[in-house]
Design a protein around this motif. Structure first.
Motif, short mmCIF file in Angstrom:
data_model
loop_
_atom_site.label_atom_id
_atom_site.label_comp_id
_atom_site.label_asym_id
_atom_site.label_seq_id
_atom_site.Cartn_x
_atom_site.Cartn_y
_atom_site.Cartn_z
N MET A 100 0.91 -1.15 0.00
CA MET A 100 0.00 0.00 0.00
C MET A 100 0.94 1.19 0.00
O MET A 100 1.65 1.43 0.98
CB MET A 100 -0.89 0.01 1.23
CG MET A 100 -1.62 1.32 1.44
SD MET A 100 -2.72 1.78 0.11
CE MET A 100 -4.04 0.66 0.44
N ASP A 101 1.00 1.92 -1.09
CA ASP A 101 2.01 2.96 -1.27
C ASP A 101 1.42 4.36 -1.14
O ASP A 101 0.35 4.64 -1.68
CB ASP A 101 2.66 2.82 -2.65
CG ASP A 101 3.84 3.76 -2.81
OD1 ASP A 101 4.90 3.47 -2.25
OD2 ASP A 101 3.68 4.79 -3.49
N VAL A 102 2.14 5.21 -0.43
CA VAL A 102 1.83 6.63 -0.35
C VAL A 102 2.99 7.37 -1.01
O VAL A 102 4.14 7.25 -0.56
CB VAL A 102 1.64 7.12 1.10
CG1 VAL A 102 1.29 8.61 1.13
CG2 VAL A 102 0.56 6.30 1.81
N ALA A 103 2.70 8.10 -2.09
CA ALA A 103 3.74 8.84 -2.81
C ALA A 103 3.68 10.31 -2.39
O ALA A 103 2.60 10.89 -2.28
CB ALA A 103 3.54 8.72 -4.31
N PHE A 104 4.85 10.89 -2.16
CA PHE A 104 4.97 12.27 -1.70
C PHE A 104 5.78 13.11 -2.68
O PHE A 104 6.77 12.63 -3.25
CB PHE A 104 5.71 12.33 -0.35
CG PHE A 104 4.95 11.75 0.78
CD1 PHE A 104 4.08 12.54 1.54
CD2 PHE A 104 5.09 10.42 1.12
CE1 PHE A 104 3.37 12.00 2.59
CE2 PHE A 104 4.38 9.87 2.18
CZ PHE A 104 3.52 10.65 2.91
N LEU A 105 5.39 14.36 -2.84
CA LEU A 105 6.23 15.36 -3.47
C LEU A 105 7.16 15.88 -2.37
O LEU A 105 6.70 16.25 -1.28
CB LEU A 105 5.41 16.52 -4.02
CG LEU A 105 6.20 17.77 -4.45
CD1 LEU A 105 7.20 17.45 -5.54
CD2 LEU A 105 5.24 18.87 -4.87
#
Length: 156
Positions: A100-105
């Motif tokens: 379960m991936d959370v991508a951040f700038l």
């Protein structure tokens, strides 16, 4: 970086069965809006900085830790880009995982980009127009990073 101890302990109990894990992806931009990428030692592919969260670790903190561990760059998390379940996959030893991936700038604030761990063979800054081959998911994360919107992407 070796497999985290908590995963080793879980694998002793569940073997190679599927394991649901929290993951993070960091799209790190520098002042010139170049993208920080790492070349993986195991398959030679360029990727965004990614990693697995430690138990109890907050996602943004984990993403910034991964950036620092893998590249030596200190960054700040700016916003969530996307949240998604990644496709199931398996490692060469047979371990099955799904993230379960959370991508951040993230914005780079200090440090010189360099190989800083045993997972990467190269680290570099790339312009959006001169990227090496990346996955569709990585390209979508990068497009999200350049988009001027506050909302995060998620499947619905």
């Amino acid at each position: 970086m070796p497999t985290p101890e908590f995963i080793v302990a879980l694998r002793e109990k569940i073997g190679h069965d599927p394991l649901w894990l929290p993951g993070v992806t960091a799209v790190v931009l520098n002042a010139d809006r170049q993208i920080l990428l790492v070349r993986r030692k195991d398959n030679g592919r360029w990727t965004l900085v990614t990693g697995c969260l430690d138990p109890g670790e907050q996602p943004a903190i984990g993403a910034l830790r991964e950036v620092r561990e893998e590249t030596g760059v200190t960054a700040v998390a700016v916003r969530v880009l996307r949240i998604q379940s990644l496709a199931p996959s398996a490692y060469p030893n047979g371990d099955q995982v799904q993230f379960m991936d959370v991508a951040f700038l993230c914005h780079a604030v200090e440090g010189e980009a360099a190989v800083n761990d045993d997972e990467s063979s190269e680290v570099g800054w790339f312009s959006a127009e001169d990227l090496p081959p990346l996955t569709q998911r990585e390209l979508a994360c990068i497009a999200d990073a350049y988009a001027d919107r506050a909302e995060a992407w998620f499947a619905s």
